[in-house]
Design a protein around this motif. Structure first.
Motif, PDB file in Angstrom:
ATOM      1  N   VAL A 276      17.558   8.127 -12.289  1.00 16.13           N
ATOM      2  CA  VAL A 276      16.856   7.181 -12.266  1.00 16.13           C
ATOM      3  C   VAL A 276      15.369   7.744 -11.734  1.00 16.13           C
ATOM      4  O   VAL A 276      15.425   8.176 -10.531  1.00 16.13           O
ATOM      5  N   GLU A 277      14.145   7.547 -12.420  1.00 17.94           N
ATOM      6  CA  GLU A 277      13.024   7.842 -11.929  1.00 17.94           C
ATOM      7  C   GLU A 277      12.363   6.790 -10.944  1.00 17.94           C
ATOM      8  O   GLU A 277      12.238   5.599 -11.308  1.00 17.94           O
ATOM      9  N   GLU A 278      11.943   7.534  -9.739  1.00 14.29           N
ATOM     10  CA  GLU A 278      11.286   6.658  -8.883  1.00 14.29           C
ATOM     11  C   GLU A 278       9.916   6.039  -9.486  1.00 14.29           C
ATOM     12  O   GLU A 278       9.080   7.030  -9.750  1.00 14.29           O
ATOM     13  N   LYS A 279       9.674   4.776  -9.228  1.00  9.11           N
ATOM     14  CA  LYS A 279       8.319   4.435  -9.710  1.00  9.11           C
ATOM     15  C   LYS A 279       7.271   4.664  -8.572  1.00  9.11           C
ATOM     16  O   LYS A 279       7.402   4.357  -7.208  1.00  9.11           O
ATOM     17  N   LYS A 280       6.498   5.514  -8.910  1.00 18.13           N
ATOM     18  CA  LYS A 280       5.234   5.647  -7.872  1.00 18.13           C
ATOM     19  C   LYS A 280       4.093   5.108  -7.950  1.00 18.13           C
ATOM     20  O   LYS A 280       3.469   4.948  -9.117  1.00 18.13           O
ATOM     21  N   GLU A 281       3.391   4.488  -6.957  1.00 19.32           N
ATOM     22  CA  GLU A 281       2.433   3.950  -7.058  1.00 19.32           C
ATOM     23  C   GLU A 281       1.105   4.722  -6.831  1.00 19.32           C
ATOM     24  O   GLU A 281       1.154   5.554  -5.971  1.00 19.32           O
ATOM     25  N   THR A 282       0.035   4.386  -7.531  1.00 16.19           N
ATOM     26  CA  THR A 282      -1.267   5.193  -7.477  1.00 16.19           C
ATOM     27  C   THR A 282      -2.400   4.487  -6.954  1.00 16.19           C
ATOM     28  O   THR A 282      -2.794   3.393  -7.750  1.00 16.19           O
ATOM     29  N   THR A 283      -2.824   4.708  -5.905  1.00 19.92           N
ATOM     30  CA  THR A 283      -3.929   3.975  -5.236  1.00 19.92           C
ATOM     31  C   THR A 283      -5.382   4.412  -5.833  1.00 19.92           C
ATOM     32  O   THR A 283      -5.358   5.640  -5.889  1.00 19.92           O
ATOM     33  N   PRO A 316      -5.112   1.077 -21.779  1.00 20.44           N
ATOM     34  CA  PRO A 316      -4.761  -0.305 -22.306  1.00 20.44           C
ATOM     35  C   PRO A 316      -3.313  -0.652 -21.648  1.00 20.44           C
ATOM     36  O   PRO A 316      -2.965  -1.708 -21.667  1.00 20.44           O
ATOM     37  N   GLU A 317      -2.393   0.582 -21.472  1.00 20.84           N
ATOM     38  CA  GLU A 317      -1.128   0.280 -20.883  1.00 20.84           C
ATOM     39  C   GLU A 317      -1.075  -0.039 -19.437  1.00 20.84           C
ATOM     40  O   GLU A 317      -0.086  -0.241 -18.953  1.00 20.84           O
ATOM     41  N   SER A 318      -2.103   0.234 -18.843  1.00 20.91           N
ATOM     42  CA  SER A 318      -1.942   0.255 -17.275  1.00 20.91           C
ATOM     43  C   SER A 318      -2.118  -1.300 -16.723  1.00 20.91           C
ATOM     44  O   SER A 318      -2.443  -2.029 -17.322  1.00 20.91           O
ATOM     45  N   LYS A 319      -1.525  -0.990 -15.700  1.00 25.25           N
ATOM     46  CA  LYS A 319      -1.389  -2.456 -14.878  1.00 25.25           C
ATOM     47  C   LYS A 319      -1.858  -2.266 -13.378  1.00 25.25           C
ATOM     48  O   LYS A 319      -1.513  -1.106 -12.895  1.00 25.25           O
ATOM     49  N   VAL A 320      -2.448  -3.133 -12.585  1.00 22.97           N
ATOM     50  CA  VAL A 320      -3.105  -2.991 -11.488  1.00 22.97           C
ATOM     51  C   VAL A 320      -2.422  -4.130 -10.458  1.00 22.97           C
ATOM     52  O   VAL A 320      -2.465  -5.474 -10.974  1.00 22.97           O
ATOM     53  N   LEU A 321      -2.320  -3.802  -9.515  1.00 22.47           N
ATOM     54  CA  LEU A 321      -1.738  -4.648  -8.212  1.00 22.47           C
ATOM     55  C   LEU A 321      -2.850  -4.627  -7.359  1.00 22.47           C
ATOM     56  O   LEU A 321      -3.617  -3.861  -6.859  1.00 22.47           O
ATOM     57  N   VAL A 322      -3.604  -6.127  -7.003  1.00 22.49           N
ATOM     58  CA  VAL A 322      -4.829  -5.901  -6.147  1.00 22.49           C
ATOM     59  C   VAL A 322      -4.160  -6.550  -4.843  1.00 22.49           C
ATOM     60  O   VAL A 322      -3.486  -7.522  -4.658  1.00 22.49           O
ATOM     61  N   LYS A 323      -4.437  -5.527  -3.651  1.00 25.84           N
ATOM     62  CA  LYS A 323      -4.132  -5.944  -2.343  1.00 25.84           C
ATOM     63  C   LYS A 323      -5.105  -6.535  -1.462  1.00 25.84           C
ATOM     64  O   LYS A 323      -6.202  -5.646  -1.446  1.00 25.84           O
ATOM     65  N   GLY A 324      -4.856  -7.616  -0.893  1.00 28.17           N
ATOM     66  CA  GLY A 324      -6.205  -8.056   0.027  1.00 28.17           C
ATOM     67  C   GLY A 324      -5.581  -7.770   1.521  1.00 28.17           C
ATOM     68  O   GLY A 324      -4.412  -7.923   1.917  1.00 28.17           O
ATOM     69  N   TYR A 325      -6.779  -7.388   2.228  1.00 26.37           N
ATOM     70  CA  TYR A 325      -6.497  -7.157   3.724  1.00 26.37           C
ATOM     71  C   TYR A 325      -7.386  -8.234   4.448  1.00 26.37           C
ATOM     72  O   TYR A 325      -8.523  -8.454   4.016  1.00 26.37           O
ATOM     73  N   ALA A 326      -7.262  -8.417   5.861  1.00 21.57           N
ATOM     74  CA  ALA A 326      -8.087  -8.804   6.880  1.00 21.57           C
ATOM     75  C   ALA A 326      -8.421  -8.184   7.914  1.00 21.57           C
ATOM     76  O   ALA A 326      -7.137  -7.479   8.314  1.00 21.57           O
ATOM     77  N   VAL A 385      -3.924  -0.844  -6.950  1.00 19.12           N
ATOM     78  CA  VAL A 385      -2.986   0.079  -6.978  1.00 19.12           C
ATOM     79  C   VAL A 385      -2.559   0.203  -8.363  1.00 19.12           C
ATOM     80  O   VAL A 385      -2.114  -1.056  -9.066  1.00 19.12           O
ATOM     81  N   ASP A 386      -2.433   1.240  -9.131  1.00 21.93           N
ATOM     82  CA  ASP A 386      -1.946   1.567 -10.540  1.00 21.93           C
ATOM     83  C   ASP A 386      -0.600   1.222 -10.745  1.00 21.93           C
ATOM     84  O   ASP A 386       0.341   2.038  -9.952  1.00 21.93           O
ATOM     85  N   THR A 387       0.237   0.266 -11.057  1.00 21.23           N
ATOM     86  CA  THR A 387       1.539   0.170 -11.007  1.00 21.23           C
ATOM     87  C   THR A 387       2.165   0.339 -12.370  1.00 21.23           C
ATOM     88  O   THR A 387       3.374  -0.019 -12.580  1.00 21.23           O
TER      89      THR A 387
END
Length: 389
Positions: A276-283, A316-326, A385-387
């Motif tokens: 099982v390949e572990e999903k790695k997040e790329t910031t 086109p295959e990429s997906k992105v997670l937008v993380k918000g901070y305060a 973050v590229d998911t």
């Protein structure tokens, strides 16, 4: 006389049976043997020439080997030797031994017969002796024949283990052969025409009782239990057996479970390994900085949003997670809402302004943080973050 002896025998047997009601340890073949020696004097029971009862004495020595069959009855081999060194001996012989008796005697412990055995011999006991054997005289006219012997032992048992017994023994021997004696079991004619039917002897002796299999030198009382105690012990044994059976059942069930688990483990080990390949997040490097308390994007910050949009169009295959901070100022609840609003504002800019598909973008508000930077201005951000992978 016969009736008297019969009554005495019946009385002795009755007392013996009563005494034997006390259970003692088993009497093995090698148990309850004793060996003894004795010495004393003998005198004729009737007048013989110038000798008679207490008128003429012959010294004697004896050896005895015996075995106590019960606490009352026993058997012994008895050997007595009579001798004299001068004419003063009533037997009138000059040989070293004038006569001897070899007897098999029965012993009857009257103390134990009439009073139950207490677990060890009493300090003082009375023991009756009766038996028969062979007598022999030596010298000028040697004769031999049967005899009968009877007497009593007044015995003292010594020591903590009662292994040593000393005794005084008066006894009568009938049919003791002397010079020219012909019939040893009745009165016989002597050389001087007088009749004589035996001797009286008084001896002192000592016996040593050998050790027995019960660890003592004597009989030992068995530790008996009453029936109620035996029943209670049997009930306890049955209870323990039931517990053991129940535990055996539990052990068998546990063993079955172990066997099942081993079978499943073997089945799992036989299966091909799945990697099982572990999903790695790329910031992604661009970040969007917000003013304090604000969730709107400054004009200067659209450059960072545009860079991410260009990346997503090129992939086109990429997906992105937008993380918000305060930043840490203010309440946690307010900062959580502010971080979520900043992530949503950046996502809407990608969708509406740069035409990125909505299903390729997710948002997450992570509340206040002080870990991104020591300066609070750089903790009020949105990150990408590229998911995809």
């Amino acid at each position: 006389m016969k009736k008297l002896f019969l009554m005495l025998a019946v009385s002795l047997m009755t007392a013996s049976v009563s005494a034997q009601n006390t259970a003692v340890t088993a009497n093995k073949a090698g148990d309850n043997w004793y060996l003894g020696i004795n010495a004393g004097v003998a005198t004729p029971t009737f007048k013989i020439g110038d000798a008679g009862f207490f008128k003429g004495f012959a010294p004697k020595v004896g050896v005895r080997l015996g075995k106590n069959l019960t606490t009352v009855f026993g058997l012994a081999f008895d050997a007595d030797f009579y001798f004299a060194s001068s004419e003063k001996s009533f037997m009138k012989k000059k040989t070293m031994f004038d006569a001897m008796n070899l007897d098999i005697i029965g012993t009857f412990n009257l103390s134990n017969a009439f009073s139950c055995y207490q677990g060890e011999p009493r300090s003082f006991e009375v023991i009756a002796l009766i038996g028969a054997g062979y007598s022999r005289s030596f010298g000028e006219a040697a004769h031999g024949g049967l005899n009968a012997k009877a007497g009593f032992d007044f015995a003292f048992n010594l020591g903590a283990s009662k292994a040593v017994q000393v005794y005084i023994e008066p006894a009568i021997v009938l049919g003791q052969p002397i010079v020219r004696a012909a019939n040893p079991l009745r009165r016989v004619q002597t050389i001087d025409g007088k009749k004589w039917d035996g001797i009286f002897q008084l001896s002192a002796g000592i016996n040593y009782k050998f050790g027995t299999s019960n660890g003592t030198h004597n009989f030992k009382i068995e530790e008996l239990r009453d029936q109620a105690e035996v029943d209670a012990l049997n009930a306890k044994i049955n209870e323990l057996r039931s517990d053991a059976d129940a535990k055996n059942g539990q052990i068998n069930a546990a063993n079955q479970t172990i066997a099942d688990l081993k079978a499943k483990l073997a089945e799992c080990e036989a299966r091909p390994t799945q990697i099982v390949e572990e999903k790695k997040e790329t910031t992604l490097q661009p970040i969007v900085i917000f003013r304090q308390g604000k969730s709107t994007i400054d004009a200067a910050q659209y450059a960072s949003v545009e860079m991410v949009a260009k990346y997503m169009k090129n992939h086109p295959e990429s997906k992105v997670l937008v993380k918000g901070y305060a930043s840490p100022e203010g309440s946690a609840e307010l900062n959580q809402k502010l971080s979520e609003a900043r992530a949503t504002a950046v996502a809407n800019a990608l969708i509406k302004r740069y035409k990125i598909s909505k299903d390729r973008i997710t948002t997450q508000g992570l509340g206040a943080t002080s870990e991104l930077s020591e300066e609070n201005d750089f903790n009020r951000v949105a990150m990408f973050v590229d998911t995809t992978k």
